[in-house]
Design an enzyme around this catalytic site. Structure first.
Site, PDB file in Angstrom:
ATOM      1  N   VAL A  23      -5.716 -15.363  -6.618  1.00 16.10           N
ATOM      2  CA  VAL A  23      -5.964 -14.266  -5.692  1.00 16.10           C
ATOM      3  C   VAL A  23      -7.448 -14.277  -5.322  1.00 16.10           C
ATOM      4  O   VAL A  23      -8.304 -14.447  -6.189  1.00 16.10           O
ATOM      5  CB  VAL A  23      -5.587 -12.906  -6.314  1.00 16.10           C
ATOM      6  CG1 VAL A  23      -5.890 -11.762  -5.357  1.00 16.10           C
ATOM      7  CG2 VAL A  23      -4.121 -12.895  -6.712  1.00 16.10           C
TER       8      VAL A  23
ATOM      9  N   ASN B 273     -14.103  -0.394  -7.711  1.00  9.73           N
ATOM     10  CA  ASN B 273     -15.204   0.472  -7.273  1.00  9.73           C
ATOM     11  C   ASN B 273     -15.992   1.039  -8.451  1.00  9.73           C
ATOM     12  O   ASN B 273     -16.571   2.117  -8.341  1.00  9.73           O
ATOM     13  CB  ASN B 273     -14.651   1.641  -6.443  1.00  9.73           C
ATOM     14  CG  ASN B 273     -13.940   1.198  -5.191  1.00  9.73           C
ATOM     15  OD1 ASN B 273     -14.155   0.096  -4.703  1.00  9.73           O
ATOM     16  ND2 ASN B 273     -13.075   2.056  -4.682  1.00  9.73           N
TER      17      ASN B 273
ATOM     18  N   ALA C  38      -6.878  -8.766  -8.429  1.00 13.17           N
ATOM     19  CA  ALA C  38      -7.997  -9.568  -7.940  1.00 13.17           C
ATOM     20  C   ALA C  38      -8.510 -10.537  -8.994  1.00 13.17           C
ATOM     21  O   ALA C  38      -9.050 -11.597  -8.658  1.00 13.17           O
ATOM     22  CB  ALA C  38      -9.129  -8.657  -7.480  1.00 13.17           C
TER      23      ALA C  38
ATOM     24  N   ASP D  40       0.833  -1.202   0.000  1.00  6.75           N
ATOM     25  CA  ASP D  40       0.000   0.000   0.000  1.00  6.75           C
ATOM     26  C   ASP D  40       0.871   1.256   0.000  1.00  6.75           C
ATOM     27  O   ASP D  40       1.973   1.251  -0.554  1.00  6.75           O
ATOM     28  CB  ASP D  40      -0.948  -0.029   1.198  1.00  6.75           C
ATOM     29  CG  ASP D  40      -2.306   0.560   0.855  1.00  6.75           C
ATOM     30  OD1 ASP D  40      -2.381   1.786   0.685  1.00  6.75           O
ATOM     31  OD2 ASP D  40      -3.277  -0.201   0.747  1.00  6.75           O
TER      32      ASP D  40
ATOM     33  N   TYR E 296      -6.839 -12.392 -11.068  1.00  2.00           N
ATOM     34  CA  TYR E 296      -6.030 -13.594 -11.280  1.00  2.00           C
ATOM     35  C   TYR E 296      -6.620 -14.771 -10.491  1.00  2.00           C
ATOM     36  O   TYR E 296      -7.187 -14.600  -9.399  1.00  2.00           O
ATOM     37  CB  TYR E 296      -4.587 -13.360 -10.830  1.00  2.00           C
ATOM     38  CG  TYR E 296      -3.844 -12.322 -11.615  1.00  2.00           C
ATOM     39  CD1 TYR E 296      -3.738 -12.390 -13.000  1.00  2.00           C
ATOM     40  CD2 TYR E 296      -3.227 -11.249 -10.965  1.00  2.00           C
ATOM     41  CE1 TYR E 296      -3.045 -11.424 -13.719  1.00  2.00           C
ATOM     42  CE2 TYR E 296      -2.524 -10.281 -11.672  1.00  2.00           C
ATOM     43  CZ  TYR E 296      -2.447 -10.373 -13.050  1.00  2.00           C
ATOM     44  OH  TYR E 296      -1.761  -9.419 -13.754  1.00  2.00           O
TER      45      TYR E 296
ATOM     46  N   VAL F 264      -9.374   2.166  17.852  1.00  2.00           N
ATOM     47  CA  VAL F 264     -10.140   1.048  17.325  1.00  2.00           C
ATOM     48  C   VAL F 264      -9.335  -0.238  17.486  1.00  2.00           C
ATOM     49  O   VAL F 264      -8.194  -0.223  17.935  1.00  2.00           O
ATOM     50  CB  VAL F 264     -10.474   1.273  15.832  1.00  2.00           C
ATOM     51  CG1 VAL F 264     -11.336   2.509  15.653  1.00  2.00           C
ATOM     52  CG2 VAL F 264      -9.201   1.374  14.993  1.00  2.00           C
TER      53      VAL F 264
ATOM     54  N   SER G 122     -11.271  -1.263  -1.169  1.00  2.00           N
ATOM     55  CA  SER G 122     -10.024  -1.152  -0.398  1.00  2.00           C
ATOM     56  C   SER G 122     -10.249  -1.453   1.073  1.00  2.00           C
ATOM     57  O   SER G 122      -9.411  -2.067   1.743  1.00  2.00           O
ATOM     58  CB  SER G 122      -9.443   0.261  -0.504  1.00  2.00           C
ATOM     59  OG  SER G 122      -8.597   0.409  -1.605  1.00  2.00           O
TER      60      SER G 122
ATOM     61  N   HIS H 191      -4.021   6.001   3.128  1.00  2.00           N
ATOM     62  CA  HIS H 191      -4.714   4.782   2.708  1.00  2.00           C
ATOM     63  C   HIS H 191      -4.083   3.551   3.349  1.00  2.00           C
ATOM     64  O   HIS H 191      -4.781   2.678   3.900  1.00  2.00           O
ATOM     65  CB  HIS H 191      -4.663   4.679   1.179  1.00  2.00           C
ATOM     66  CG  HIS H 191      -5.473   3.579   0.592  1.00  2.00           C
ATOM     67  ND1 HIS H 191      -4.996   2.290   0.467  1.00  2.00           N
ATOM     68  CD2 HIS H 191      -6.722   3.565   0.067  1.00  2.00           C
ATOM     69  CE1 HIS H 191      -5.913   1.531  -0.098  1.00  2.00           C
ATOM     70  NE2 HIS H 191      -6.978   2.276  -0.361  1.00  2.00           N
TER      71      HIS H 191
END
Length: 891
Positions: free
Chosen positions: A346, A323, A341, A195, A343, A249, A395, A231
């Protein structure tokens, strides 16, 4: 014969000089400069920028290939991609692509591909996630007193500690129930977050085991323990924010170890090759799980190869699907599922809200494996050591799944990636809290349930492999091989093996494609199937013209159980979109090997197996050879006469059905001549039908006036129907209708010439034949009012990167445009279209470089006008693509 660097450069310089001499005379010099960019010296001042490509060397000659690349001329920066036969290359200040051409010609280079951009999967700040989740439920799903610490009270339960919040998503995946029931919070398991980095000094990461490596990208080293975007810090908090500190949190797996692999800079810029290196960094630092809340619309062979390698080494990989979906209303839009994603190895994750209902934006389709909370997720942020915020996107959903995988693996460390995936899918919840209807295309196998998956570890002594993994050994299993030789449009070809009679979208045993264009290569996939069963090999052609005959000599070959089947005529029968070949014991002459076989030509160099590329739209420029049309019931003659201007290579045309299916096409034409050229095309159509005639000029200046007096005319049964004579406007594309079918629009788009009122055009002149202008004519067609629209694109300096299209709710193209010229300061491009108001339309714009058109190299924008009103506009398009909808039936 291949050339050396110097030979190729000499040849290239000579070729360029000769071409310029032909095309630019002294008298035309000023006009040529205008075509290049602006006028005078400014035409040569277009800002340059670097080009990223990935080179694959021949596997048995990697060392020789490296030596060739080391001899590259100045301006080419080369980095070897660790553990692969790929190299990441940056061509500095690239504008002409000459250096890339040189690299392609090297003796030991197998393939060269663009390094595809990747982006974050978070919704923009303008997205109001509060509309979907009541603010009072952001912090606590069950009650305001639910807090956790990291110590057991003796019976595996965890005692609340005041001041610590449980975001609703942690509850919805049932992570606390796993902590309470099994006494596990991810101990001993390492999650690697690929990330934007991490604010390591944040209060909710203190006491955790966190490592990383300064990497960034191949060309821009960044520090992993800093985050200039936020992010990565947010995603990491959802994975493993610490429990028991009485602050902030808590994450899904608050005792997991963390590895941070930073690939993004503070502006979110990075590429597929950077992901490859980041995944290998994760492996080298002991990762059990890799989570990637990122993606892009194009695949990369090196990325796919690395994913499969890490999967086989026992690393579980999870990524966001995207998205770009529309999941509610009458006009659902799936997206495409983005890479990595998409593939096979994954796990792709979609997003839901606090009622486990699919998020409005979540990209959906066959490659969604599971869903998790992704709307209004609270987690750690980067602005201070006690900063928290709410974000939405796939995400945010992805780290929930990574955390659940860590919980499962902490219960049973021997779990393989395939077993974890099977646990997640087989125990997923099929409905939401409020009984939301389950749709497998949107929800995949369902909403992740950590408790049910953990209980299944105890209940199940063995776990079956995921359907996407090749079958395990069995008494009657037989090895075989599928060979696909593509035509020139390999991106249109995909295939899969399914149980006999199952639809093409069913779960597959094996699949392949799409493939690269313009290569006509052979692709081979080994298979292992049961000889006693019957299977279908389903080959799909996205464009609908097969692969055998129009644009190459493609074929399909199946070798199984000692039998061989070759089909080399896919494209000649009436059904040109789908081919089915039987494999195994099917009880008839359709068994593999019983069909007549015809030797097919073999490619001299076998291409790499298992190539996977992101499906792309049909080519925006028409092929140079017209496909063979299906037989018609009439021999009525159509003649198309074209007088080109001096740039014939810019001109092309197509005849489409009223629904937008291409029937015939021609051009671009020979652009080596200085003078105008007359071209006559003849073809046969049923004159009682209704058709569209599309004429394109790729440069956007028409054919009539600037560089010759060009024109075009179409006649049907000897009668002139369409003519451009007298038209002096610039255009990218002109559309006309013709045919004798009842209610067929007249050439200007109005049914039988019947107008509702007058046509008001942008030049202030009422003119019912003013095709291509910005007009608001309303026309009757099949009982509905056809209305005029207009797309206006203000490009940035790199117009060649911009393409767009409009689709109706049935997926048929209404209009399309681009690419455009590269011009300093950009250009204004307009395209008119006609459409019924009683529909919903999607406008989709792509930027091939991945940086949009608004901000980096100009101030581009787009606007869509429909029925005289501004339907949509965007001044801040950044990234790979953007979409918007318009029309009276959009909700």
């Amino acid at each position: 014969m291949k050339m050396s660097w110097m030979q190729y450069r000499f040849f290239l310089l000579c070729s360029v000089a000769a071409t310029l001499a032909l095309r630019v005379s002294a008298a035309d010099e000023q006009q040529h400069l205008r075509r290049t960019a602006a006028t005078g010296d400014a035409a040569w001042e277009l800002p340059k920028r670097n080009k990223r490509i990935v080179v694959r060397c021949k596997p048995d000659r990697v060392e020789q290939c490296r030596q060739e690349l080391d001899e590259a001329p100045a301006g080419v920066v080369i980095h070897e991609m660790e553990g692969t036969d790929f190299f990441a290359i940056e061509i500095l200040d690239d504008e002409t692509h000459h250096e890339e051409g040189i690299i392609r010609e090297l003796e030991d280079v197998l393939d060269v591909a663009d390094d595809p951009p990747r982006h974050l999967m978070v919704m923009p700040p303008s997205y109001d996630h509060g509309r979907e989740i009541p603010p009072s439920r952001h912090l606590f799903k069950k009650d305001a007193d639910r807090h956790l610490v990291g110590e057991s009270n003796g019976n595996n339960a965890f005692t609340p500690l005041a001041g610590e919040r449980v975001p609703y998503g942690i509850d919805l995946v049932n992570a606390p129930e796993v902590w309470d029931t099994f006494g596990k919070q991810g101990e001993g398991i390492t999650i690697c977050v690929v990330d934007t980095g991490l604010r390591i000094t944040h209060e909710d990461f203190q006491g955790l085991s966190i490592t990383g490596k300064d990497r960034g990208s191949f060309f821009n080293t960044l520090e992993w323990d800093e985050d200039g975007d936020g992010h990565g810090t947010h995603v990491t908090g959802t994975c493993a924010a610490v429990a028991g500190n009485g602050k902030g949190v808590v994450g899904v797996a608050p005792k997991a170890n963390l590895v941070v692999a930073r690939v993004f800079d503070d502006n979110g810029n990075f590429f597929g090759s950077d992901i490859v290196q980041a995944m290998r960094d994760c492996k080298n630092q002991g990762a059990d799980i890799i989570t990637m809340s990122l993606g892009g619309t194009r695949s990369l062979s090196a990325e796919q190869q690395t994913v499969e390698e890490l999967y086989n080494e026992g690393i579980f990989l999870v990524a966001a699907t995207g998205n770009d979906g529309v999941t509610s209303g009458p006009n659902l839009r799936p997206g495409p599922i983005e890479y990595p994603a998409a593939y096979d190895f994954v796990v792709g994750v979609g997003a839901t809200d606090d009622d486990r209902k699919i998020a409005s934006f979540s990209t959906f389709g066959e490659q969604v494996d599971v869903v998790a909370p992704g709307v209004g997720v609270e987690s750690t942020f980067y602005r201070s050591n006690s900063d928290y915020t709410f974000l939405s996107g796939t995400s945010m959903a992805t780290p929930h799944v990574a955390g659940v995988a860590a919980l499962l693996k902490s219960i049973n460390p021997s779990l393989s990636p395939g077993e974890i995936k099977e646990l997640l899918q087989s125990t997923a919840m099929k409905t939401g809290i409020d009984g939301v209807e389950y749709n497998p295309l949107m929800y995949g196998s369902g909403h992740v349930d950590a408790l049910a998956a953990a209980q299944a570890i105890v209940l199940e002594s063995t776990i079956s492999p995921s359907p996407t993994i090749a079958p395990t050994a069995c008494p009657d299993c037989v090895d075989g091989k599928v060979t696909i030789k593509t035509d020139k449009y390999g991106e249109e070809t995909t295939w899969k093996i399914v149980d006999s009679g199952e639809p093409s979208y069913a779960d597959s045993y094996y699949d392949g494609g799409p493939y690269p264009n313009d290569i006509e290569s052979e692709y081979v996939q080994s298979i292992t199937l049961r000889s006693s069963k019957c299977y279908d090999l389903v080959v799909l052609d996205k464009y609908g013209d097969g692969m055998c005959c129009g644009y190459g000599s493609g074929y399909v070959k199946v070798e199984f159980d000692g039998k061989t089947t070759i089909v080399d005529n896919f494209g000649t029968a009436a059904e040109k979109s789908e081919l089915r070949i039987k494999i195994g014991t099917c009880g008839g002459a359709d068994d593999a090997g019983d069909s007549a076989t015809t030797p097919a030509p073999m490619s001299p160099t076998q291409a790499p197996t298992d190539v996977q590329l992101q499906p792309t739209p049909n080519p925006t420029t028409f092929p140079t050879t017209s496909p063979t049309a299906a037989p018609t019931d009439s021999n009525d003659n159509v003649a198309i006469t074209i007088l080109t201007d001096r740039y014939a290579e810019e001109s092309s045309w197509a005849i489409l059905s009223l629904d937008g299916d291409e029937l015939f096409s021609g051009g671009p034409y020979d652009g080596t001549l200085d003078d105008e050229t007359t071209i006559v095309e003849k073809l046969e159509l049923d004159s009682d039908g209704c058709y569209q005639f599309l004429f394109k000029d790729s440069y956007g200046d028409g054919i009539c006036c600037g560089y010759g007096i060009g024109s075009y005319e179409l006649s049907l049964d000897g009668i002139s129907i369409v003519s451009s004579a007298g038209s002096e406007e610039n255009f990218n594309e002109k559309r006309h209708y013709f045919g004798n079918a009842p209610n067929c629009p007249s050439p200007n788009g109005c049914g039988n010439g019947e107008l509702e009122g007058t046509e008001e055009c942008d030049d202030g002149v009422n003119n019912s034949d003013s095709v291509g202008s910005v007009c608001t004519t309303q026309c009757k067609f099949n009982g509905s009012m056809m209305q005029q629209g207009n797309v206006k694109i203000a490009t940035d300096n790199y117009g060649s990167e911009t393409t767009w299209y409009i689709e109706n709710s049935s997926g048929a193209r209404v209009a399309e445009g681009g690419p455009y010229p590269n011009v300093l300061g950009g250009t204004i491009q307009e395209r008119s279209f006609s459409a019924s108001p009683n529909d919903c339309y999607m406008f989709h714009i792509d930027d091939s470089f991945g940086d949009g058109i608004c901000c980096g190299y100009g101030s581009g924008s787009f606007s869509i006008f429909f029925d005289g009103e501004l339907a949509a506009s965007e001044q801040t398009f950044e990234g790979d693509f953007a979409t918007t909808t318009f029309g009276n039936l959009c909700r």
